[in-house]
Every structure is written in C-alpha cells, then in structure tokens.
Design an enzyme around this catalytic site. Sequence first.
Site, mmCIF file in Angstrom:
data_model
loop_
_atom_site.group_PDB
_atom_site.id
_atom_site.type_symbol
_atom_site.label_atom_id
_atom_site.label_comp_id
_atom_site.label_asym_id
_atom_site.label_seq_id
_atom_site.Cartn_x
_atom_site.Cartn_y
_atom_site.Cartn_z
ATOM 1 N N ARG A 70 0.811 -1.209 0.000
ATOM 2 C CA ARG A 70 0.000 0.000 0.000
ATOM 3 C C ARG A 70 0.847 1.262 0.000
ATOM 4 O O ARG A 70 0.438 2.299 -0.530
ATOM 5 C CB ARG A 70 -0.986 -0.024 1.178
ATOM 6 N N GLU A 107 1.290 -6.233 13.157
ATOM 7 C CA GLU A 107 0.109 -6.336 14.034
ATOM 8 C C GLU A 107 -0.533 -7.716 13.866
ATOM 9 O O GLU A 107 -1.109 -8.249 14.794
ATOM 10 C CB GLU A 107 -0.890 -5.223 13.684
HETATM 11 O O1 LIG Z 1 3.310 -0.505 11.808
HETATM 12 P P1 LIG Z 1 3.125 -1.940 11.450
HETATM 13 O O2 LIG Z 1 2.577 -2.754 12.587
HETATM 14 O O3 LIG Z 1 4.360 -2.554 10.887
HETATM 15 O O4 LIG Z 1 2.002 -2.031 10.348
HETATM 16 C C1 LIG Z 1 1.929 -1.170 9.251
HETATM 17 C C2 LIG Z 1 2.139 -1.893 7.975
HETATM 18 O O5 LIG Z 1 1.128 -2.904 7.813
HETATM 19 C C3 LIG Z 1 0.562 -2.766 6.517
HETATM 20 O O6 LIG Z 1 1.253 -3.489 5.565
HETATM 21 P P2 LIG Z 1 1.075 -5.050 5.256
HETATM 22 O O7 LIG Z 1 2.340 -5.727 5.664
HETATM 23 O O8 LIG Z 1 -0.210 -5.530 5.818
HETATM 24 O O9 LIG Z 1 1.129 -5.126 3.702
HETATM 25 P P3 LIG Z 1 0.365 -4.545 2.437
HETATM 26 O O10 LIG Z 1 0.725 -3.087 2.323
HETATM 27 O O11 LIG Z 1 0.981 -5.372 1.376
HETATM 28 O O12 LIG Z 1 -1.116 -4.748 2.591
HETATM 29 C C4 LIG Z 1 0.666 -1.293 6.229
HETATM 30 O O13 LIG Z 1 0.578 -1.023 4.852
HETATM 31 C C5 LIG Z 1 2.016 -0.951 6.804
HETATM 32 O O14 LIG Z 1 3.068 -1.198 5.891
HETATM 33 N N1 LIG Z 2 -5.291 -2.013 11.448
HETATM 34 C C1 LIG Z 2 -4.669 -1.853 10.284
HETATM 35 N N2 LIG Z 2 -5.337 -1.383 9.225
HETATM 36 C C2 LIG Z 2 -4.692 -1.212 8.040
HETATM 37 N N3 LIG Z 2 -3.415 -1.500 7.859
HETATM 38 C C3 LIG Z 2 -2.722 -1.972 8.897
HETATM 39 N N4 LIG Z 2 -1.434 -2.341 9.005
HETATM 40 C C4 LIG Z 2 -1.248 -2.750 10.268
HETATM 41 N N5 LIG Z 2 -2.358 -2.668 10.978
HETATM 42 C C5 LIG Z 2 -3.308 -2.173 10.142
#
Ligand SMILES: O=P(O)(O)OC[C@H]1O[C@H](OP(=O)(O)OP(=O)(O)O)[C@H](O)[C@@H]1O
Ligand SMILES: Nc1ncnc2[nH]cnc12
Length: 186
Positions: A70, A107
Amino acid sequence: MTTTEAASVELRDLLLSRIRDVPDYPQPGVTFKDITPLLADPVAFNALVDALAGLCRRHAATKVVGLEARGFILAAPAAARAHLGFVPVRKAGKLPGETLGKTYDLEYGTAEIEVQTDAFAPDDRVLVIDDVLATGGTAEAALDLVRRAGATIAGVAVLLELEFLDGRARLAPALGGAPLEALITV
Ligand SMILES: O=P(O)(O)OC[C@H]1O[C@H](OP(=O)(O)OP(=O)(O)O)[C@H](O)[C@@H]1O
Ligand SMILES: Nc1ncnc2[nH]cnc12
C-alpha cells in the site's frame, strides 16, 4: 483524535472520511483501516499526494522510499510530484540483484522486506512513506534498511497513525531525531 501540522483540519477531515473501518480483518480483533475509498476519490487522492509531496519538500528529501504494497500507491505519485526518485522496499524475494533484508513483526504476523544495495547515493536523504503506522515494525525495519544501504533518514510520513499501538515510541530510536509525520492520528 489529533492532527499534526502536516495536514490542515479540512484535509484531515476529507482523508478520514474516505477511510473505512473493517472489523475483524484480516483476523479477529483487528480493525482494518481500508484506504480503497480514498484512493477511488480523485479529489481526496490528489490532495493526499499533494500533502505527501509537500512533506518531501519540507524535509529536503532527495529520494522517496515506498513500502510494499500500500505504501507504493502513495509514495510513487508523491515522489513524482516532488520531482524525486522512488525506491521500492519490497517483501522478500521480489527484487533482482544484491539486496539487504530485515525480518520484522506485524500487528497480524511477521514479514521480511528488502531493498537493493545500490538504491541510494551516499548523500541521499530519504523520506519513507507508508499508508499506516501501526506497531511501527514495518517502518522500523525500513529505516534499518535505508541506513544499511548508506543513506540518511529525512523522516517517515504516513497517512494514518494508530496511536493506541504506540508505533511512534517504537520508531523513535530508529528515527534518530528525524521527524515522523502523520497526516491523521486516530
Ligand atoms: O506498523 P506496522 O505494525 O508494521 O504495520 C503497518 C504496515 O502494515 C501494513 O502493511 P502489510 O504488511 O499488511 O502489507 P500490504 O501493504 O501489502 O497490505 C501497512 O501497509 C504498513 O506497511
Ligand atoms: N489495522 C490496520 N489497518 C490497516 N493497515 C494496517 N497495518 C497494520 N495494521 C493495520
């Protein structure tokens, strides 16, 4: 709910109104912040890209890092609007050539990210852009990669900070005094 000076109240309200809460996704107990309505709204998306490009300029970045997946959607247009180069930090195994890697906790799970070793010049100042700051694990890992790849941290900028997970405190040592900018904090 608070906002930083990175976003006006009007911008914050517009962006927030386009982020959808999805309960119990991707697992029970997690409220997922879905940014797809924001991305689908040309006015809100354009305002977001403008704000992020403004942060690139404010913090004198010379390159922008986006975090898969994202983060790419926000960081790449912001870099282009600020007339800066874009560097992808990708999930492990997706980048060709020599890479640096870092494993981290999410998370909802664990992951590993990588950057190409030759992504930065020694005098680069890097703004790391992502959509959400939750526990801070992803951004912390990305800052480690940027430093190990030889660049300076200009800061981290996120659309949305989830304050209750305290990612800001976790990230502070890795930031080493560089700013963390959140357009929205909830
Ligand atoms: O602060 P944190 O606990 O590390 O979480 C934040 C991260 O989690 C999500 O990515 P995700 O790994 O879910 O991947 P995506 O962007 O591919 O959906 C979001 O886009 C951040 O990169
Ligand atoms: N609660 C949440 N919603 C969207 N992106 C996330 N990445 C980590 N935690 C998330």
